[in-house]
Design a protein around this motif. Structure first.
Motif, PDB file in Angstrom:
ATOM      1  N   ASP A   1       0.817  -1.225   0.000  1.00  0.00           N
ATOM      2  CA  ASP A   1       0.000   0.000   0.000  1.00  0.00           C
ATOM      3  C   ASP A   1       0.847   1.269   0.000  1.00  0.00           C
ATOM      4  OD1 ASP A   1      -2.433  -1.337  -0.101  1.00  0.00           O
ATOM      5  OD2 ASP A   1      -2.526  -1.564   2.074  1.00  0.00           O
ATOM      6  N   MET A   2       1.737   1.372  -0.967  1.00  0.00           N
ATOM      7  CA  MET A   2       2.566   2.556  -1.107  1.00  0.00           C
ATOM      8  C   MET A   2       2.940   2.742  -2.573  1.00  0.00           C
ATOM      9  SD  MET A   2       3.498   4.867   1.039  1.00  0.00           S
ATOM     10  CE  MET A   2       3.292   3.908   2.545  1.00  0.00           C
ATOM     11  N   GLU A   3       2.986   3.995  -3.028  1.00  0.00           N
ATOM     12  CA  GLU A   3       3.503   4.334  -4.349  1.00  0.00           C
ATOM     13  C   GLU A   3       4.960   4.752  -4.178  1.00  0.00           C
ATOM     14  OE1 GLU A   3       1.352   4.316  -7.494  1.00  0.00           O
ATOM     15  OE2 GLU A   3       0.773   2.868  -5.943  1.00  0.00           O
ATOM     16  N   ILE A   4       5.876   4.007  -4.776  1.00  0.00           N
ATOM     17  CA  ILE A   4       7.317   4.196  -4.561  1.00  0.00           C
ATOM     18  C   ILE A   4       7.955   4.647  -5.871  1.00  0.00           C
ATOM     19  CG2 ILE A   4       9.468   3.077  -3.889  1.00  0.00           C
ATOM     20  CD1 ILE A   4       7.761   1.133  -2.203  1.00  0.00           C
ATOM     21  N   VAL A   5       8.536   5.844  -5.854  1.00  0.00           N
ATOM     22  CA  VAL A   5       9.192   6.405  -7.033  1.00  0.00           C
ATOM     23  C   VAL A   5      10.691   6.499  -6.747  1.00  0.00           C
ATOM     24  CG1 VAL A   5       9.371   8.379  -8.599  1.00  0.00           C
ATOM     25  CG2 VAL A   5       7.134   7.730  -7.644  1.00  0.00           C
ATOM     26  N   THR A   6      11.498   5.974  -7.667  1.00  0.00           N
ATOM     27  CA  THR A   6      12.954   5.981  -7.510  1.00  0.00           C
ATOM     28  C   THR A   6      13.565   6.834  -8.614  1.00  0.00           C
ATOM     29  OG1 THR A   6      12.907   3.773  -6.529  1.00  0.00           O
ATOM     30  CG2 THR A   6      15.029   4.544  -7.372  1.00  0.00           C
ATOM     31  N   TRP A   7      14.456   7.746  -8.227  1.00  0.00           N
ATOM     32  CA  TRP A   7      15.104   8.667  -9.166  1.00  0.00           C
ATOM     33  C   TRP A   7      16.616   8.562  -8.986  1.00  0.00           C
ATOM     34  CZ3 TRP A   7      13.477  10.948 -13.343  1.00  0.00           C
ATOM     35  CH2 TRP A   7      14.237  11.966 -13.916  1.00  0.00           C
ATOM     36  N   VAL A   8      17.304   8.038  -9.997  1.00  0.00           N
ATOM     37  CA  VAL A   8      18.747   7.824  -9.923  1.00  0.00           C
ATOM     38  C   VAL A   8      19.479   9.081 -10.389  1.00  0.00           C
ATOM     39  CG1 VAL A   8      20.682   6.495 -10.846  1.00  0.00           C
ATOM     40  CG2 VAL A   8      18.579   5.325 -10.158  1.00  0.00           C
TER      41      VAL A   8
ATOM     42  N   GLY B   1       7.689 -10.590 -11.352  1.00  0.00           N
ATOM     43  CA  GLY B   1       8.442 -10.838 -12.565  1.00  0.00           C
ATOM     44  C   GLY B   1       8.963  -9.606 -13.264  1.00  0.00           C
ATOM     45  N   HIS B   2       8.739  -8.440 -12.679  1.00  0.00           N
ATOM     46  CA  HIS B   2       9.269  -7.217 -13.274  1.00  0.00           C
ATOM     47  C   HIS B   2      10.763  -7.126 -13.004  1.00  0.00           C
ATOM     48  CE1 HIS B   2       4.997  -5.992 -12.258  1.00  0.00           C
ATOM     49  NE2 HIS B   2       5.024  -6.022 -13.572  1.00  0.00           N
ATOM     50  N   SER B   3      11.497  -6.666 -13.996  1.00  0.00           N
ATOM     51  CA  SER B   3      12.936  -6.496 -13.852  1.00  0.00           C
ATOM     52  C   SER B   3      13.349  -5.292 -14.688  1.00  0.00           C
ATOM     53  CB  SER B   3      13.676  -7.746 -14.331  1.00  0.00           C
ATOM     54  OG  SER B   3      15.074  -7.573 -14.225  1.00  0.00           O
ATOM     55  N   GLY B   4      14.186  -4.438 -14.131  1.00  0.00           N
ATOM     56  CA  GLY B   4      14.615  -3.263 -14.873  1.00  0.00           C
ATOM     57  C   GLY B   4      15.854  -2.648 -14.283  1.00  0.00           C
ATOM     58  N   VAL B   5      16.562  -1.913 -15.122  1.00  0.00           N
ATOM     59  CA  VAL B   5      17.738  -1.166 -14.689  1.00  0.00           C
ATOM     60  C   VAL B   5      17.364   0.314 -14.677  1.00  0.00           C
ATOM     61  CG1 VAL B   5      20.144  -0.598 -15.148  1.00  0.00           C
ATOM     62  CG2 VAL B   5      19.283  -2.876 -15.691  1.00  0.00           C
ATOM     63  N   ILE B   6      17.524   0.951 -13.533  1.00  0.00           N
ATOM     64  CA  ILE B   6      17.179   2.362 -13.381  1.00  0.00           C
ATOM     65  C   ILE B   6      18.475   3.172 -13.427  1.00  0.00           C
ATOM     66  CG2 ILE B   6      15.766   3.972 -12.052  1.00  0.00           C
ATOM     67  CD1 ILE B   6      14.896   1.511 -10.367  1.00  0.00           C
ATOM     68  N   TYR B   7      18.500   4.201 -14.255  1.00  0.00           N
ATOM     69  CA  TYR B   7      19.695   5.017 -14.433  1.00  0.00           C
ATOM     70  C   TYR B   7      19.254   6.472 -14.589  1.00  0.00           C
ATOM     71  CZ  TYR B   7      18.107   3.939 -19.177  1.00  0.00           C
ATOM     72  OH  TYR B   7      17.330   3.745 -20.293  1.00  0.00           O
ATOM     73  N   PRO B   8      20.177   7.429 -14.572  1.00  0.00           N
ATOM     74  CA  PRO B   8      19.782   8.838 -14.655  1.00  0.00           C
ATOM     75  C   PRO B   8      18.931   9.126 -15.892  1.00  0.00           C
ATOM     76  CG  PRO B   8      22.070   8.668 -13.987  1.00  0.00           C
ATOM     77  CD  PRO B   8      21.634   7.277 -14.342  1.00  0.00           C
TER      78      PRO B   8
ATOM     79  N   PRO C   1      29.592   3.565  -7.274  1.00  0.00           N
ATOM     80  CA  PRO C   1      28.416   3.660  -6.410  1.00  0.00           C
ATOM     81  C   PRO C   1      27.199   4.103  -7.221  1.00  0.00           C
ATOM     82  CG  PRO C   1      30.309   4.813  -5.459  1.00  0.00           C
ATOM     83  CD  PRO C   1      30.666   4.487  -6.878  1.00  0.00           C
ATOM     84  N   VAL C   2      26.025   3.755  -6.740  1.00  0.00           N
ATOM     85  CA  VAL C   2      24.798   4.286  -7.302  1.00  0.00           C
ATOM     86  C   VAL C   2      24.215   5.267  -6.291  1.00  0.00           C
ATOM     87  CG1 VAL C   2      23.426   2.305  -6.455  1.00  0.00           C
ATOM     88  CG2 VAL C   2      22.514   3.780  -8.248  1.00  0.00           C
ATOM     89  N   HIS C   3      23.832   6.428  -6.779  1.00  0.00           N
ATOM     90  CA  HIS C   3      23.323   7.520  -5.950  1.00  0.00           C
ATOM     91  C   HIS C   3      21.895   7.802  -6.404  1.00  0.00           C
ATOM     92  CE1 HIS C   3      23.920  12.018  -4.623  1.00  0.00           C
ATOM     93  NE2 HIS C   3      23.062  11.373  -3.858  1.00  0.00           N
ATOM     94  N   PHE C   4      20.934   7.659  -5.506  1.00  0.00           N
ATOM     95  CA  PHE C   4      19.543   7.821  -5.917  1.00  0.00           C
ATOM     96  C   PHE C   4      18.689   8.369  -4.780  1.00  0.00           C
ATOM     97  CE2 PHE C   4      19.968   3.546  -4.261  1.00  0.00           C
ATOM     98  CZ  PHE C   4      18.794   3.286  -3.564  1.00  0.00           C
ATOM     99  N   VAL C   5      17.519   8.861  -5.159  1.00  0.00           N
ATOM    100  CA  VAL C   5      16.520   9.335  -4.197  1.00  0.00           C
ATOM    101  C   VAL C   5      15.292   8.450  -4.347  1.00  0.00           C
ATOM    102  CG1 VAL C   5      15.135  11.282  -3.397  1.00  0.00           C
ATOM    103  CG2 VAL C   5      17.377  11.699  -4.451  1.00  0.00           C
ATOM    104  N   GLN C   6      14.826   7.909  -3.218  1.00  0.00           N
ATOM    105  CA  GLN C   6      13.603   7.116  -3.248  1.00  0.00           C
ATOM    106  C   GLN C   6      12.533   7.819  -2.426  1.00  0.00           C
ATOM    107  OE1 GLN C   6      12.715   2.823  -1.671  1.00  0.00           O
ATOM    108  NE2 GLN C   6      13.360   2.676  -3.811  1.00  0.00           N
TER     109      GLN C   6
END
Length: 264
Positions: free
Chosen positions: A68-75, A87-94, A126-131
């Motif tokens: 019960d949360m909407e989660i947005v990730t910004w690299v 089954g979702h899979s993805g690479v998140i990048y800038p 390193p990966v630097h991101f805001v969640q």
């Protein structure tokens, strides 16, 4: 908490954030998170989490649950590999917008596999991101996942609507969230001379009952507020319309919210 009817501006400095540091993780929390609890700092509007994380190569968050949360990730730099129980899979990048709707329940992992899409050779960085987590309109929705590149839109300048459930942005939103009172806008400002958003670029904040402005990178001036440095945030109530001007190359994340936790 009662609804505020007069404008209110509250600046939060990056150095004052709660911190979690272990061998592989440097995490800074804008709001109460995990073992860090402050009853006076639990959310703003519908935004419950604004975590700035740096994860070392080969490390990350093992499989864990959300609900019960909407989660947005910004690299901001590096890349983050997402895998979940549906089954979702993805690479998140800038420049890639990503959203996970936890809904009735989902398991996922987030790892720094230290490679960039399109590169022939592996990188170890390193990966630097805001969640960021916002509350959905209702509990128990079907879990989901969405990602989309918005790099070209960011390069044109201005505030880019990255994630939204607000009807007014339906035709220009990159990814949808199940929160009809919330939208995330991102601006890349003060790029190198000659680019569409070279130094001195301005954006104007939307008007909303609740705004959360986070300086993910660089230094900016906010009209009526003053200078905000990297990691700083300003929480606004019954406000908006202020100009943001970049002093250095900067990246700014703006949550526009028309409701708050517990009601309008």
């Amino acid at each position: 908490m009662s609804t505020l009817t007069t404008p209110h501006i509250d600046v939060h400095r990056g150095g004052d954030r709660m911190k979690t540091r272990v061998a592989w993780l440097d995490s800074k929390h804008s709001f109460s998170f995990g073992e860090h609890y402050d009853p006076d700092n639990t959310h703003h509007g519908l935004l419950l989490v604004n975590n700035e994380d740096i994860v070392l190569p080969g490390e990350g968050f093992d499989t864990h649950p959300h609900r019960d949360m909407e989660i947005v990730t910004w690299v901001l730099s590096g890349s983050l590999v997402h895998q979940d129980s549906l089954g979702h899979s993805g690479v998140i990048y800038p420049g890639l917008a990503q959203r996970m709707s936890a809904g009735t329940g989902i398991l996922h992992s987030e790892k720094n596999d230290s490679w960039r899409v399109g590169d022939a050779a592996a990188h170890r960085e390193p990966v630097h991101f805001v969640q960021m987590w916002v509350v959905p309109d209702e509990p128990g929705i079907e879990p989901g996942y969405q990602q989309l590149e918005v790099d070209d839109e960011l390069a044109r300048g201005g505030l880019v609507t990255v994630a939204s459930g607000l009807p007014r942005y339906r035709d220009r939103t990159a990814i949808a969230i199940a929160s009809s009172h919330s939208a995330l806008h991102v601006a890349r400002m003060a790029e190198p001379p000659g680019s569409p958003t070279e130094a001195g670029a301005e954006v104007r904040l939307p008007e909303a009952p609740y705004l959360h402005v986070f300086v993910a990178r660089g230094e900016v001036e906010v009209e009526g507020v003053g200078t905000l440095y990297e990691g700083d945030a300003v929480r606004m109530t019954r406000s908006g319309g202020q100009r943001i001007t970049a002093n250095t190359p900067a990246e700014v994340l703006v949550w526009e919210m028309h409701a708050r936790l517990g009601g309008q």
